[in-house]
Scaffold this active site. Structure first.
Site, PDB file in Angstrom:
ATOM      1  N   ASP A 246     -21.808 -76.116  38.695  1.00  0.00           N
ATOM      2  CA  ASP A 246     -20.423 -75.907  39.092  1.00  0.00           C
ATOM      3  C   ASP A 246     -19.736 -75.070  38.021  1.00  0.00           C
ATOM      4  OD1 ASP A 246     -18.303 -77.380  41.097  1.00  0.00           O
ATOM      5  OD2 ASP A 246     -17.431 -76.810  39.175  1.00  0.00           O
ATOM      6  N   HIS A 259      -8.749 -63.047  45.010  1.00  0.00           N
ATOM      7  CA  HIS A 259     -10.030 -63.471  45.585  1.00  0.00           C
ATOM      8  C   HIS A 259     -11.101 -62.396  45.498  1.00  0.00           C
ATOM      9  CE1 HIS A 259      -8.836 -67.391  47.380  1.00  0.00           C
ATOM     10  NE2 HIS A 259      -7.674 -66.879  46.996  1.00  0.00           N
ATOM     11  N   ASP A 263     -14.647 -63.251  44.193  1.00  0.00           N
ATOM     12  CA  ASP A 263     -15.879 -63.014  44.972  1.00  0.00           C
ATOM     13  C   ASP A 263     -16.905 -62.254  44.134  1.00  0.00           C
ATOM     14  OD1 ASP A 263     -14.824 -64.290  47.059  1.00  0.00           O
ATOM     15  OD2 ASP A 263     -14.501 -62.539  48.333  1.00  0.00           O
ATOM     16  N   ASP A 289     -17.584 -72.612  44.316  1.00  0.00           N
ATOM     17  CA  ASP A 289     -18.182 -72.149  43.055  1.00  0.00           C
ATOM     18  C   ASP A 289     -19.359 -73.040  42.673  1.00  0.00           C
ATOM     19  OD1 ASP A 289     -16.762 -74.394  42.449  1.00  0.00           O
ATOM     20  OD2 ASP A 289     -15.761 -73.584  40.683  1.00  0.00           O
TER      21      ASP A 289
END
Ligand code: C2E
Ligand code: MG
Ligand code: MG
Length: 645
Positions: A246, A259, A263, A289
């Protein structure tokens, strides 16, 4: 008319059909040929009735064998193409040979035998059209060769019966050709539709198993890979590990840069992971993530730690995407098979638990699921069940621990600390039940009654006495929960100016903009905001600066034996200086001894809290505590002088 070299699927379908039909065609051809030869044996020369049929038999048998053999396996496309082209080239030769041979017999027979020649040619060409209908040029060429010769030859006999037969055959052949044309078109369409369906289903399969952003296998594919790896591990008696990774600090980056950048970072994380791992490690993206790894290759705990360390280090390396380099981190939870876990799901849950523990206690590093974790997990499961059944208003209550001014020794505040008196488990500490309540979404229902209780009691303290109350991640996570907390404060009658709400760095790291907003709401109401357990989290100074904090609470882990540990002393000194620089009040938690207090006092004025002064006590005891301030002051001064001496 040519072989469809640009359509391999059609080519293969034609080849398969021909390999089934052509041996049959050769068989019919040969039997019919020998029947014709036999009836002409007494009248025609031997070279016509035996030699030529023998030669043609050899050729037909060879060709039939070639096709029979090829029906067992499918050669490469180039060989199929060559084979079909060769068939096209051979058809006029073989058709020409049969036609010429049968017409050569014609002069030697009587009227019956001549009719047999005509019948042989007419019926055999129909078989040929049927058997070669998947290779249109071959069927057309055979029809053309036989029919042209047939019509010219029998028309020239001037025998009305033969001329009528020629017309007959011509018409039948034409009808056959039209049918062939339709059939071939349908056949081609069917093959193309099949090919498209296959392609679509392949694409769907890929889409169903692939993460569209990173191109990595997705959650579904991850479990398929894991299950097959587990089967292999069992068969080979080998060890297997699952890792769940994570990203730390990804959400703030996403919020700050948008974003698009988020990405790109996820794509780059996927690439970095792929670069790091060999063929025995499978990487997948689970969503958000979160990434997952299946590690085959019988790795020892030591190997796994080394691998985990490298992964975490590599993901800490800056990402160069915008003007400023972006730094995030990653926490990795791992569990091994067959130690403990019996199914893919259980192995995954263990790795997830290791990740959760890693995130809580040591973010940015690898945490391997241990037997200690298994016991904890078991305890958590029991606590969770009891928590779900608990009567919140009855079983939960708050204790209060005083916070003092280190200089004046006045009590300036009390921190409310939750307790759970469970009928099943007895007294449970908040360290045990708060994380579970957070995980199962019960914390929202817990915070409000506790806060109501604490505020109701705090109203009874002398004017000016502050109350500290701990909030959890979920309490700041939505507008609704923030509003409910504000409502409870408003109706309590306690002056919000004397209330400090404590949040931890984990709260801050979740969603900085949301937390910023929540803090803004509480500050507008007049409350103070303390950052609890300061120094144990990983939030950056710039992040902290963006929050309208009023107080820092230095974690007790730095205070233990501070007088003996120069490193702890230096850390606390710099944290105290930092709070002064940021114009924030500073509370030091966990003071347990006179020596620790002395060391802290040499660092300047601050607030202190700890077992040295008092353990968390019931509300009634806080009133007694406040009443005895003067008596205690004398005691402490004496103790202090004693320790100096
Ligand atoms: P915290 O907010 O950092 O609270 C301080 C904890 O340290 C308390 O543990 C307290 O009893 C303990 N403590 C205080 N002085 C000393 C000392 O001198 N030595 C040692 N060893 N410990 C000391 P407690 O009550 O078990 O609470 C643990 C944590 O649970 C709290 O840490 C807080 O994060 C959380 N918590 C407690 N009550 C609540 C609550 O009502 N809501 C939420 N969300 N969290 C709570
Ligand atoms: Mg606290
Ligand atoms: Mg604390």
């Amino acid at each position: 008319m040519s072989v469809p070299h640009d359509n391999p699927k059609l080519l293969r379908a034609q080849y398969v059909a021909l390999s089934r039909q052509l041996p049959l065609m050769y068989l019919v051809l040969l039997l019919n040929m020998w029947a014709l030869a036999a009836t002409h044996l007494p009248t025609a020369p031997l070279w016509l009735t035996c030699a030529i049929p023998l030669g043609m038999t050899v050729i037909c048998v060879v060709r039939a064998c070639v096709w029979l053999r090829s029906s067992r396996y499918l050669p490469a496309d180039t060989r199929i193409l060559a084979s079909l082209r060769r068939t096209n080239q051979l058809v006029p030769i073989i058709a020409g040979a049969f036609t010429s041979w049968s017409l050569a017999l014609y002069p030697y027979g009587d009227a019956y035998s001549q009719s047999q020649v005509a019948f042989f040619m007419g019926i055999t060409v129909i078989v040929c059209i049927f058997c070669m209908m998947h290779l249109r040029p071959a069927a057309l060429i055979a029809t053309l060769v036989v029919n042209v010769a047939f019509v010219i030859f029998f028309a020239s006999t001037h025998n009305p019966a033969f001329i009528a037969t020629a017309v007959n055959i011509l018409l039948v052949s034409l009808a056959m050709l039209v049918i062939l044309q339709h059939h071939y078109r349908d056949f081609t369409r069917l093959v193309n539709v099949q090919a498209r369906t296959e392609q679509l289903s392949n694409e769907n399969l890929q889409l169903a198993n692939q993460d569209s952003l990173t191109g990595l296998p997705n959650r579904r594919q991850f479990f398929t890979t894991l299950e097959s790896a587990m089967r292999q591990a069992i068969a080979g008696e080998k060890r297997l590990a699952v890792g769940i990774l994570d990203l730390d600090g990804f959400k703030p980056v996403n919020d700050l840069y948008g974003h698009g950048v988020g990405d790109k970072i996820l794509i780059m994380v996927g690439q970095r992971l792929l670069e790091l791992v060999g063929r025995t490690v499978h990487v997948a993206r689970l969503g958000g993530d979160e990434f997952a790894l299946v590690l085959e290759g019988d790795l020892s705990d030591e190997d796994l730690h080394t691998f985990g360390k490298t992964v975490c280090e590599q993901l800490r390396v800056e990402f160069l995407l915008v003007d400023v380099p972006i730094q995030i981190g990653a926490t990795l939870g791992m569990a091994t098979f067959p130690q403990g876990a019996t199914s893919a799901m259980q192995l995954f849950e263990y790795a997830d638990y290791a990740l959760y523990q890693g995130k809580r206690h040591n973010p940015g590093s690898m945490c391997l699921f241990s037997s200690g974790h298994r016991e904890q997990l078991h305890r958590d499961a029991i606590t969770e069940q009891a928590l779900r059944r608990a009567v919140l208003d009855k079983e939960f209550f708050v204790l209060f621990q005083p916070i003092l001014d280190s200089g004046s020794r006045e009590t300036v505040a009390f921190e409310a600390l939750a307790r759970w008196d469970s009928p099943e488990l007895g007294l449970v500490s908040p360290g045990q039940f708060i994380p579970i309540a957070e995980r199962i979404g019960l914390i929202g229902r817990l915070t409000l009654p506790l806060l109501r209780q604490a505020l109701g009691m705090a109203r009874l303290w002398p004017e000016g006495m502050r109350l500290s109350f701990n909030l959890s991640v979920h309490d700041c996570g939505s507008a609704d929960s923030v509003q409910s907390i504000i409502d409870v404060i408003r109706v309590s009658g306690f002056n919000p100016a004397y209330l400090d709400l404590e949040i931890t760095e984990t709260v801050v790291m979740q969603d900085i903009s949301q937390v910023q907003w929540a803090i803004g709401q509480f500050r507008r109401l007049g409350c103070g905001i303390s950052l609890d357990d300061f120094g144990t989290g990983y939030s950056s100074l710039s992040q902290l600066h963006a929050l309208a904090l009023t107080k820092l609470k230095i974690d007790r882990s730095f205070i233990t034996d501070i007088h003996l540990n120069p490193a702890s002393y230096k850390i606390v000194k710099s944290l105290v200086t930092l709070s002064l620089d940021m114009e924030l009040e500073c509370v030091v938690e966990g003071v347990e001894t006179q020596e620790e207090l002395n060391a802290l006092r040499s660092l300047g004025a601050m607030q202190v809290q700890g077992f040295f002064f008092s353990r968390p006590v019931a509300f009634a005891d806080t009133l007694a505590w406040l009443a005895q301030t003067e008596a205690r002051r004398g005691q402490w001064e004496a103790g202090e002088m004693l320790s100096r001496a």
